[in-house]
Design an enzyme around this catalytic site. Structure first.
Site, PDB file in Angstrom:
ATOM      1  N   TRP A   7      -1.571  10.004   5.850  1.00 14.13           N
ATOM      2  CA  TRP A   7      -2.681   8.812   6.004  1.00 14.13           C
ATOM      3  C   TRP A   7      -3.303   9.111   7.422  1.00 14.13           C
ATOM      4  O   TRP A   7      -4.220   8.494   7.704  1.00 14.13           O
ATOM      5  CB  TRP A   7      -1.337   7.718   6.108  1.00 14.13           C
ATOM      6  CG  TRP A   7      -1.137   7.242   4.754  1.00 14.13           C
ATOM      7  CD1 TRP A   7       0.386   6.936   4.625  1.00 14.13           C
ATOM      8  CD2 TRP A   7      -2.036   5.785   4.265  1.00 14.13           C
ATOM      9  NE1 TRP A   7       0.512   6.419   3.329  1.00 14.13           N
ATOM     10  CE2 TRP A   7      -1.185   5.802   3.118  1.00 14.13           C
ATOM     11  CE3 TRP A   7      -3.156   6.271   3.894  1.00 14.13           C
ATOM     12  CZ2 TRP A   7      -1.773   5.303   1.772  1.00 14.13           C
ATOM     13  CZ3 TRP A   7      -3.122   5.244   2.412  1.00 14.13           C
ATOM     14  CH2 TRP A   7      -2.957   5.054   1.904  1.00 14.13           C
ATOM     15  N   ASP A  27      -1.207   3.403  13.280  1.00 18.65           N
ATOM     16  CA  ASP A  27      -1.028   2.838  12.073  1.00 18.65           C
ATOM     17  C   ASP A  27       0.788   2.701  11.954  1.00 18.65           C
ATOM     18  O   ASP A  27       1.456   3.663  11.605  1.00 18.65           O
ATOM     19  CB  ASP A  27      -1.460   3.542  11.193  1.00 18.65           C
ATOM     20  CG  ASP A  27      -1.577   3.063   9.582  1.00 18.65           C
ATOM     21  OD1 ASP A  27      -0.787   2.300   9.713  1.00 18.65           O
ATOM     22  OD2 ASP A  27      -1.633   3.819   8.846  1.00 18.65           O
ATOM     23  N   LYS A  73       4.839  -3.419   3.154  1.00 15.78           N
ATOM     24  CA  LYS A  73       6.322  -2.638   3.519  1.00 15.78           C
ATOM     25  C   LYS A  73       6.990  -3.715   3.642  1.00 15.78           C
ATOM     26  O   LYS A  73       7.939  -3.533   3.284  1.00 15.78           O
ATOM     27  CB  LYS A  73       5.858  -1.038   4.175  1.00 15.78           C
ATOM     28  CG  LYS A  73       4.948   0.257   3.298  1.00 15.78           C
ATOM     29  CD  LYS A  73       3.422  -0.260   3.360  1.00 15.78           C
ATOM     30  CE  LYS A  73       2.271   0.624   2.388  1.00 15.78           C
ATOM     31  NZ  LYS A  73       1.204   1.542   2.641  1.00 15.78           N
TER      32      LYS A  73
HETATM   33  C1  LIG Z   1       0.509   2.211   2.998  1.00 17.58           C
HETATM   34  C2  LIG Z   1       0.009   2.501   3.988  1.00 17.58           C
HETATM   35  C3  LIG Z   1      -1.854   2.023   4.110  1.00 17.58           C
HETATM   36  C4  LIG Z   1      -2.380   1.547   3.056  1.00 17.58           C
HETATM   37  O1  LIG Z   1      -2.575   0.464   3.304  1.00 17.58           O
HETATM   38  P1  LIG Z   1      -3.548  -0.292   3.407  1.00 17.58           P
HETATM   39  O2  LIG Z   1      -3.025  -1.841   3.218  1.00 17.58           O
HETATM   40  O3  LIG Z   1      -3.603  -0.761   1.325  1.00 17.58           O
HETATM   41  O4  LIG Z   1      -4.323  -0.393   3.632  1.00 17.58           O
HETATM   42  C5  LIG Z   1      -2.192   3.272   5.339  1.00 17.58           C
HETATM   43  N1  LIG Z   1      -1.073   3.763   6.435  1.00 17.58           N
HETATM   44  C6  LIG Z   1      -0.206   3.918   6.567  1.00 17.58           C
HETATM   45  C7  LIG Z   1       0.880   4.554   6.990  1.00 17.58           C
HETATM   46  C8  LIG Z   1       0.870   2.706   4.814  1.00 17.58           C
HETATM   47  O5  LIG Z   1       1.566   3.339   4.995  1.00 17.58           O
END
Ligand SMILES: *Cc1c(COP(=O)(O)O)cnc(C)c1O
Length: 359
Positions: free
Chosen positions: A102, A171, A195
């Site tokens: 990520w 993030d 999540k």
């Molecule tokens: C799942 C995830 C993403 C991507 O998220 P989307 O909502 O599908 O764009 C980005 N960063 C992390 C750490 C994630 O777990």
């Protein structure tokens, strides 16, 4: 029909009591003669739910009035672009830490808008470690520092907060609400909802208000955090059903005792699973001890030829979505807030039984 244990990395398990309320509200919300999904986003009902969701989230995370809370769309991946578009200002670039898949995606997107200085990378350890901050090569002119507190794929998590002079951008897609954080340490926090917050389609941004208003003139209005803040997340139609479900999740978290209580449970869940892995010669987790994720636990089998059978049998036993990410292989159990301790116990019992029969 009974519900199985769901270890999916995302979209992930939702609390059953939340789904039950949503089921009961589905055809008609609170005696209004229609569902919430069918109401105008500007109706008092939807505005009320949105305000309540924001208020409860502020309580859970201790978010002060210095921060705006935005309910957006496009997922965390859209924020990979929104972050530089909103925060570069007159700076040429920003600092990024590379600790996994990520981080890499955020870095690749960041490069479209400015120069990216990768202050440290754990790629050499196959993303099983987090580089200590005293090894980071910070750029004094960076507009911000971006990092990924929990790498969902590698299962690596920071249990410390980077100390930097520039705004810290995180993030938090797969760690938010899993334990308390000090929001005041951050310039901006963002997360896809699917999540630990709610259903896919909703994206959360928490941003310090003094950072609003710096967006590039080329920043689309839909990505400009100030536009969203000035319009209470209703510049256009927000994902109303996602906000409604997130609101129910926030209420559920409060009823569990808030984030300190969630942390205690989450630590117990993760500890149990890591112990089961470490105590066996058949299962292994590659991550350094100090950085093992509470939310995402990748593990491998001693003989990868057994992976397929493990997945077939675990699914038949009602343990779903244990397949590891395609870039890593093996297994991954995601232990988000809505995954109960009973699910972890059932997984461990299955793993022991499988090892005894096949190991
Ligand atoms: C799942 C995830 C993403 C991507 O998220 P989307 O909502 O599908 O764009 C980005 N960063 C992390 C750490 C994630 O777990």
């Amino acid at each position: 029909m009974s519900r199985c244990y769901n270890f999916c990395a995302g979209p992930a398990a939702l609390p059953e009591p939340v789904l039950e309320i949503a089921r009961d509200d589905m055809l008609e919300w609170h005696g209004r003669g229609l569902s919430l999904m069918e109401m105008s986003h500007r109706s008092p009902e939807v505005v009320g739910v949105t305000e309540h969701a924001e208020q409860t989230l502020r309580e859970l995370l201790g978010i002060s009035a210095d921060y705006a809370v935005l309910f957006l769309q496009g997922g965390a991946s859209t924020q990979f672009a929104a972050v530089p578009l909103n925060l570069l200002g007159d700076k040429a670039g920003a600092d990024y830490v590379n600790t996994g898949q990520w981080s890499k995606k955020a870095i690749a997107e960041g490069k479209r808008f400015g120069s990216v200085n990768v202050v440290a990378s754990s790629e050499g350890s196959n993303f099983s470690t987090i580089p200590a901050q005293d090894s980071w090569q910070l750029d004094a002119n960076a507009a911000y520092l971006h990092y990924t507190p929990n790498e969902t794929i590698g299962g690596v998590e920071y249990f410390w907060t980077p100390q930097v002079e520039v705004p810290l951008v995180a993030d938090m897609s797969s760690t938010i609400l899993s334990r308390p954080i000090n929001v005041a340490d951050f310039g901006a926090i963002y997360a896809g909802a699917q999540k630990n917050i709610g259903p896919a389609g909703l994206t959360l941004v928490i941003v310090r208000r003094d950072l609003l208003g710096r967006a590039s003139p080329h920043c689309p209005a839909m990505l400009d955090w100030k536009v969203a803040a000035d319009n209470d997340s209703m510049y256009n139609t927000p994902p109303t059903f996602g906000i409604y479900l997130a609101d129910l999740v926030f209420d559920w978290l409060k009823a569990q005792g808030g984030l300190a209580a969630m942390e205690a449970t989450n630590r117990r869940k993760a500890q149990k699973l890591y112990s089961a892995i470490d105590d066996s010669a058949f299962y292994a987790n590659p991550v350094e001890l100090a950085s093992r994720s509470l939310m995402n636990v990748p593990f491998t089998l001693a003989d990868p030829a057994l992976d397929k059978l493990f997945l077939q049998e675990s699914e038949a036993a009602g343990l779903l979505n244990l397949k590891g990410h395609r870039s890593v292989g093996g297994m991954r159990a995601s232990l988000y807030n809505a995954v109960g301790e009973d699910a972890v116990d059932a997984l461990i019992a299955f793993m022991r039984d499988f090892e005894q029969r096949k190991g």
